[in-house]
Design an enzyme around this catalytic site. Structure first.
Site, mmCIF file in Angstrom:
data_model
loop_
_atom_site.group_PDB
_atom_site.id
_atom_site.type_symbol
_atom_site.label_atom_id
_atom_site.label_comp_id
_atom_site.label_asym_id
_atom_site.label_seq_id
_atom_site.Cartn_x
_atom_site.Cartn_y
_atom_site.Cartn_z
ATOM 1 N N ASN A 81 64.714 40.175 -1.795
ATOM 2 C CA ASN A 81 63.708 40.604 -2.772
ATOM 3 C C ASN A 81 63.407 42.078 -2.556
ATOM 4 O OD1 ASN A 81 61.635 40.282 -4.777
ATOM 5 N ND2 ASN A 81 60.109 40.205 -3.150
ATOM 6 N N HIS A 139 60.148 44.691 -2.958
ATOM 7 C CA HIS A 139 58.696 44.655 -3.135
ATOM 8 C C HIS A 139 58.157 46.085 -3.117
ATOM 9 C CE1 HIS A 139 54.697 42.964 -3.056
ATOM 10 N NE2 HIS A 139 54.395 43.852 -2.132
ATOM 11 N N SER A 167 60.165 48.055 -0.200
ATOM 12 C CA SER A 167 60.830 47.327 0.890
ATOM 13 C C SER A 167 61.819 46.335 0.299
ATOM 14 C CB SER A 167 59.803 46.522 1.705
ATOM 15 O OG SER A 167 58.770 47.343 2.212
ATOM 16 N N ASP A 223 56.426 37.472 0.145
ATOM 17 C CA ASP A 223 56.566 38.872 0.571
ATOM 18 C C ASP A 223 56.461 39.048 2.083
ATOM 19 O OD1 ASP A 223 56.734 39.521 -2.150
ATOM 20 O OD2 ASP A 223 54.581 39.864 -2.320
HETATM 21 C C1 GRF Z 1 59.732 46.173 -9.217
HETATM 22 O O1 GRF Z 1 58.860 47.226 -9.078
HETATM 23 C C2 GRF Z 1 59.753 45.330 -7.978
HETATM 24 O O2 GRF Z 1 59.307 45.996 -6.856
HETATM 25 C C3 GRF Z 1 58.796 44.215 -8.288
HETATM 26 O O3 GRF Z 1 58.896 44.018 -9.657
HETATM 27 C C4 GRF Z 1 59.303 45.215 -10.305
HETATM 28 C C5 GRF Z 1 60.421 44.862 -11.235
HETATM 29 O O4 GRF Z 1 60.745 45.909 -12.100
HETATM 30 N N1 GRF Z 1 59.128 43.071 -7.464
HETATM 31 P P1 GRF Z 1 62.039 45.826 -12.997
HETATM 32 O O5 GRF Z 1 61.924 44.577 -13.872
HETATM 33 O O6 GRF Z 1 63.227 45.758 -12.096
HETATM 34 O O7 GRF Z 1 62.025 47.065 -13.830
#
Ligand code: GRF
Length: 219
Positions: free
Chosen positions: A105, A107, A134, A143
């Site tokens: 993932n 984050h 991260s 997370d």
């Molecule tokens: C990202 O900022 C990520 O950190 C979070 O969700 C957002 C997704 O953005 N988990 P996108 O759909 O990839 O533009």
């Protein structure tokens, strides 16, 4: 070639960064499946545009989370790595355990700071001088899985949540494909609950800033 399934709820800018990286000469991974829990997700449109099989799995037609997770698992079947890219639902323990060490993932914070939502405003409210993103292995606690790589950016006096979010996302687009590439090369793994690089436990996550040459950090 490592086969990757991407799970996304939103506009899919991280998915796009992964698609673009996979298309570069020498890439050792391919995005072969995109799944969303939202029919209108930009991520699905990006997948269609790239000719990648895209699946909308409707949570509303599943009686409970186990049934929804089973549908996700069926979509992931046959892929080597599942990449969460802005997926806005919590996955059940059984699915996460099944994919342990093969699910990552991204984050938008310097974990363990600011798990959950509104990370940029929380960093501002705390007067943090640095913030970032991260990439971590997914475990059962939201997370909280072992972090592989973090990108750090300074927080400027003029920043608001929107400007921070934009600069953090730019770093996500850099580090997420890079980590997936390391995974494809067999250089990153989860061993006994610990993230490893080249077989060595990462006592601390790898950290880069916007100027770091990623190829050097893992040389
Ligand atoms: C990202 O900022 C990520 O950190 C979070 O969700 C957002 C997704 O953005 N988990 P996108 O759909 O990839 O533009």
């Amino acid at each position: 070639m490592m086969s990757v399934a991407v799970l996304a709820s939103g506009r899919g800018s991280n998915l796009q960064a992964l698609i673009d990286a996979a298309a570069r000469p020498g890439s050792q991974f391919a995005i072969r499946c995109v799944v969303s829990d939202r029919a209108d997700a930009g991520a699905l449109a990006r997948a269609h545009a790239a000719g990648i099989p895209a699946h909308f799995i409707d949570p509303a037609i599943h009686a409970d989370r186990a049934s929804f997770d089973a549908a996700l698992d069926a979509a992931f079947a046959g892929h080597d790595l599942t990449v969460l890219a802005g997926f806005m639902r919590v996955l059940g323990s059984a699915l996460v355990q099944k994919w342990a060490g093969r699910m990552v993932n991204v984050h938008p914070s310097l974990l363990p700071k600011y798990r959950g939502l509104n990370t940029h405003q929380r960093a501002l409210d705390a007067s943090d001088t640095e913030h970032g993103a991260s990439v971590h292995f997914v475990t059962e606690t939201l997370d909280s899985g072992p972090v592989i790589l973090q990108a750090v950016i300074p927080v400027n006096a003029s920043d608001d949540a929107a400007t921070l979010a934009a600069r953090v996302q730019a770093q996500e687009h850099r580090i997420y494909p890079f980590v997936v590439g390391l995974f494809a090369q067999g250089r990153v793994a989860l061993v006994d609950g610990v993230a490893t690089l080249d077989g060595k436990a990462l006592a601390m996550p790898l950290r880069v800033d916007a100027d770091t040459d990623l190829e050097c950090i893992a040389a």
